[in-house]
Write an enzyme that holds these catalytic residues in place. Structure first.
Site, PDB file in Angstrom:
ATOM      1  N   HIS A  83      43.661  45.079  53.947  1.00 19.90           N
ATOM      2  CA  HIS A  83      44.757  44.259  53.222  1.00 19.90           C
ATOM      3  C   HIS A  83      45.727  43.176  54.323  1.00 19.90           C
ATOM      4  CE1 HIS A  83      43.809  47.166  49.888  1.00 19.90           C
ATOM      5  NE2 HIS A  83      43.054  48.077  50.719  1.00 19.90           N
ATOM      6  N   HIS A 126      37.454  46.058  53.872  1.00 19.71           N
ATOM      7  CA  HIS A 126      38.054  45.336  53.810  1.00 19.71           C
ATOM      8  C   HIS A 126      39.864  45.524  54.992  1.00 19.71           C
ATOM      9  CE1 HIS A 126      38.816  48.494  50.725  1.00 19.71           C
ATOM     10  NE2 HIS A 126      39.764  48.280  50.141  1.00 19.71           N
ATOM     11  N   ASP A 131      44.358  40.491  46.238  1.00 23.36           N
ATOM     12  CA  ASP A 131      44.504  42.111  45.683  1.00 23.36           C
ATOM     13  C   ASP A 131      44.446  41.409  44.139  1.00 23.36           C
ATOM     14  OD1 ASP A 131      45.081  44.910  45.361  1.00 23.36           O
ATOM     15  OD2 ASP A 131      44.641  44.266  46.667  1.00 23.36           O
ATOM     16  N   CYS A 138      27.755  46.393  45.600  1.00 28.21           N
ATOM     17  CA  CYS A 138      28.600  47.373  45.273  1.00 28.21           C
ATOM     18  C   CYS A 138      29.598  45.212  45.054  1.00 28.21           C
ATOM     19  CB  CYS A 138      28.420  46.238  47.762  1.00 28.21           C
ATOM     20  SG  CYS A 138      30.402  46.273  47.963  1.00 28.21           S
TER      21      CYS A 138
END
Length: 124
Positions: A112, A110, A43, A17
């Protein structure tokens, strides 16, 4: 380590991963927060002035699995709030993509965090 439901949540890890590898320090990231439960990093393709991913250290597939760990889900949200306050103006949008059809491309849960300016309704 495996991904057995009997393992403590903090010990689950998937060696292939990309987020597990970022957590392990094998892949670099621009970290803005880390603690014993989550890490947060910028990001690579930001969709807002502040676009940070908050990632639990435990390998869980999506937010439905994360919801089975209510304390970890709450910690993830509180970390998002902290990041938005430190890097933006405190207002933020929190998004979990769940499933390929919803835009999830990494199957390690996850959140954002989008912040740092006016985010109009209907945009991301």
């Amino acid at each position: 380590m495996g991904n057995s439901a009997t393992e403590p949540v903090t010990q689950r890890h998937a060696p292939d991963c990309v987020f597990c590898r970022i957590i392990a320090g094998e892949i670099p990231s621009e970290r803005v927060h880390e603690d014993e439960k989550v890490i947060a990093f910028k990001d690579l393709s930001p969709q807002a002035r502040v676009h940070v991913l908050v990632v639990p250290r435990a390998h869980l597939r999506d937010v439905t699995e994360l919801a089975q760990e209510p304390a970890l889900l709450a910690h993830t949200a509180k970390t998002a709030q902290k990041v938005a306050a430190e890097l933006g103006d405190g207002d933020f949008r929190l998004i979990f993509n769940t499933g390929a059809g919803a835009g999830q491309t990494v199957f390690h849960v996850h959140a954002h965090v989008l912040a740092g300016g006016k985010l109009a309704e209907g945009e991301l």
